[in-house]
Design a protein around this motif. Structure first.
Motif, PDB file in Angstrom:
ATOM      1  N   ARG A  52      98.504  51.086  66.377  1.00 60.62           N
ATOM      2  CA  ARG A  52      98.165  52.568  66.668  1.00 60.62           C
ATOM      3  C   ARG A  52      97.904  53.242  67.311  1.00 60.62           C
ATOM      4  O   ARG A  52      99.325  53.522  68.179  1.00 60.62           O
ATOM      5  N   CYS A  53      98.048  54.092  66.402  1.00 62.41           N
ATOM      6  CA  CYS A  53      98.170  55.866  66.314  1.00 62.41           C
ATOM      7  C   CYS A  53      97.833  56.912  67.440  1.00 62.41           C
ATOM      8  O   CYS A  53      96.602  56.140  67.946  1.00 62.41           O
ATOM      9  N   ALA A  54      98.488  57.475  67.338  1.00 62.74           N
ATOM     10  CA  ALA A  54      98.146  58.712  68.283  1.00 62.74           C
ATOM     11  C   ALA A  54      96.152  58.806  68.981  1.00 62.74           C
ATOM     12  O   ALA A  54      95.745  58.431  69.148  1.00 62.74           O
ATOM     13  N   THR A  55      96.008  59.282  67.017  1.00 66.80           N
ATOM     14  CA  THR A  55      94.457  59.144  66.546  1.00 66.80           C
ATOM     15  C   THR A  55      93.803  58.430  66.636  1.00 66.80           C
ATOM     16  O   THR A  55      92.691  58.055  67.445  1.00 66.80           O
ATOM     17  N   CYS A  56      94.707  56.903  66.339  1.00 68.09           N
ATOM     18  CA  CYS A  56      93.108  55.672  66.341  1.00 68.09           C
ATOM     19  C   CYS A  56      93.144  55.293  67.828  1.00 68.09           C
ATOM     20  O   CYS A  56      91.913  55.355  68.222  1.00 68.09           O
ATOM     21  N   MET A  57      94.076  55.850  68.862  1.00 67.92           N
ATOM     22  CA  MET A  57      93.598  55.497  70.173  1.00 67.92           C
ATOM     23  C   MET A  57      92.335  56.459  70.789  1.00 67.92           C
ATOM     24  O   MET A  57      91.341  56.325  71.477  1.00 67.92           O
ATOM     25  N   ALA A  58      92.485  57.745  70.606  1.00 71.10           N
ATOM     26  CA  ALA A  58      91.781  58.949  70.907  1.00 71.10           C
ATOM     27  C   ALA A  58      89.827  58.895  69.731  1.00 71.10           C
ATOM     28  O   ALA A  58      89.258  58.919  71.077  1.00 71.10           O
ATOM     29  N   ILE A  59      90.341  58.115  68.841  1.00 70.54           N
ATOM     30  CA  ILE A  59      88.983  58.266  67.964  1.00 70.54           C
ATOM     31  C   ILE A  59      88.049  57.069  69.546  1.00 70.54           C
ATOM     32  O   ILE A  59      87.460  56.441  69.621  1.00 70.54           O
ATOM     33  N   GLU A  60      88.440  55.772  70.237  1.00 64.79           N
ATOM     34  CA  GLU A  60      87.841  54.354  70.480  1.00 64.79           C
ATOM     35  C   GLU A  60      87.720  55.263  72.373  1.00 64.79           C
ATOM     36  O   GLU A  60      86.881  55.327  72.196  1.00 64.79           O
ATOM     37  N   LYS A  61      88.534  56.041  72.671  1.00 61.94           N
ATOM     38  CA  LYS A  61      88.685  56.670  73.991  1.00 61.94           C
ATOM     39  C   LYS A  61      87.239  58.053  74.187  1.00 61.94           C
ATOM     40  O   LYS A  61      86.882  57.827  74.886  1.00 61.94           O
ATOM     41  N   ASN A  62      87.376  58.005  72.164  1.00 62.96           N
ATOM     42  CA  ASN A  62      86.255  59.373  72.609  1.00 62.96           C
ATOM     43  C   ASN A  62      85.195  59.209  72.777  1.00 62.96           C
ATOM     44  O   ASN A  62      83.824  58.926  73.461  1.00 62.96           O
ATOM     45  N   ALA A  63      85.508  58.539  71.677  1.00 67.23           N
ATOM     46  CA  ALA A  63      83.601  57.737  70.945  1.00 67.23           C
ATOM     47  C   ALA A  63      83.366  57.000  72.755  1.00 67.23           C
ATOM     48  O   ALA A  63      81.794  57.048  72.859  1.00 67.23           O
ATOM     49  N   ARG A 130      91.117  63.503  67.650  1.00 67.09           N
ATOM     50  CA  ARG A 130      92.611  64.174  68.389  1.00 67.09           C
ATOM     51  C   ARG A 130      92.822  65.444  68.259  1.00 67.09           C
ATOM     52  O   ARG A 130      92.726  66.332  69.675  1.00 67.09           O
ATOM     53  N   THR A 131      92.194  66.231  67.489  1.00 68.83           N
ATOM     54  CA  THR A 131      92.070  67.668  67.489  1.00 68.83           C
ATOM     55  C   THR A 131      90.989  68.272  68.120  1.00 68.83           C
ATOM     56  O   THR A 131      91.565  69.560  68.545  1.00 68.83           O
ATOM     57  N   ALA A 132      90.175  68.019  68.163  1.00 72.92           N
ATOM     58  CA  ALA A 132      88.921  69.211  68.718  1.00 72.92           C
ATOM     59  C   ALA A 132      87.714  67.229  69.508  1.00 72.92           C
ATOM     60  O   ALA A 132      86.631  67.611  68.537  1.00 72.92           O
ATOM     61  N   PRO A 133      88.135  67.089  70.328  1.00 69.46           N
ATOM     62  CA  PRO A 133      87.833  65.647  70.944  1.00 69.46           C
ATOM     63  C   PRO A 133      86.739  66.215  71.244  1.00 69.46           C
ATOM     64  O   PRO A 133      85.254  65.149  70.952  1.00 69.46           O
ATOM     65  N   ASP A 134      85.786  67.729  72.226  1.00 69.77           N
ATOM     66  CA  ASP A 134      85.000  68.069  71.747  1.00 69.77           C
ATOM     67  C   ASP A 134      83.880  67.877  71.008  1.00 69.77           C
ATOM     68  O   ASP A 134      82.517  67.486  70.845  1.00 69.77           O
ATOM     69  N   THR A 135      83.613  68.697  69.666  1.00 71.97           N
ATOM     70  CA  THR A 135      83.221  68.182  68.784  1.00 71.97           C
ATOM     71  C   THR A 135      82.810  66.856  68.190  1.00 71.97           C
ATOM     72  O   THR A 135      81.760  66.516  67.851  1.00 71.97           O
ATOM     73  N   PHE A 136      83.889  66.141  68.947  1.00 75.74           N
ATOM     74  CA  PHE A 136      83.780  64.735  67.704  1.00 75.74           C
ATOM     75  C   PHE A 136      82.487  64.267  68.928  1.00 75.74           C
ATOM     76  O   PHE A 136      82.017  63.755  68.464  1.00 75.74           O
TER      77      PHE A 136
END
Length: 149
Positions: A52-63, A130-136
């Motif tokens: 998993r790349c950084a973006t993949c991990m950010a998707i799980e974490k932020n969701a 990853r780039t706009a976590p609050d928006t996500f």
């Protein structure tokens, strides 16, 4: 020359996010299929491979953060379920095939009267997690809120 370098970078990034196209033998995991037999609910499904790349991990974490922060009561009651599914494991092959997932993906599904309707949020997730976590987080929460109605 710049286009060639960009193409190579994109290919490397997609390979890092995927499961390298490996297929595993089919088997069914009772835990993975059990929620489908339960009551009406909304599911947030995050799929990932072994790498998993950084973006993949950010998707799980932020969701997960968005769901847990805004829908604790629904999670507790079972009207909302968050599931992380490693598609590199043989027991998850069936669900990966059902959603036609071959790399990191985010789906939101609504189960009503034993029937499922789902939406693929993968593009939205990669564009914002990853780039706009609050928006996500707000987007995921709004989608879940709409489906819970």
């Amino acid at each position: 020359m710049n286009r060639l370098i960009l193409a190579l970078i994109i290919c490397c990034g997609l390979t890092a996010c995927g499961n390298n196209g490996t297929k595993k033998s089919a088997s069914t995991d009772v835990k993975q299929t059990q929620p489908q037999e339960q009551k009406d609910r909304v599911e947030v499904l995050y799929f990932h491979g072994k790498q998993r790349c950084a973006t993949c991990m950010a998707i799980e974490k932020n969701a997960k953060e968005a769901v847990e922060a805004q829908f604790a009561d629904q999670l507790k009651s079972g009207t909302l379920v968050f599931r992380t599914i490693d598609i590199s494991k043989p027991e998850n092959e069936t669900i990966a095939e059902k959603y036609e997932v071959t790399w990191s993906s985010l789906f939101v599904s609504k189960w009503k009267d034993g029937k499922e309707a789902y939406e693929n949020l993968t593009e939205y997730a990669f564009a914002n997690a990853r780039t706009a976590p609050d928006t996500f987080k707000n987007g995921v929460a709004e989608k879940v809120r709409t489906l819970l109605k």
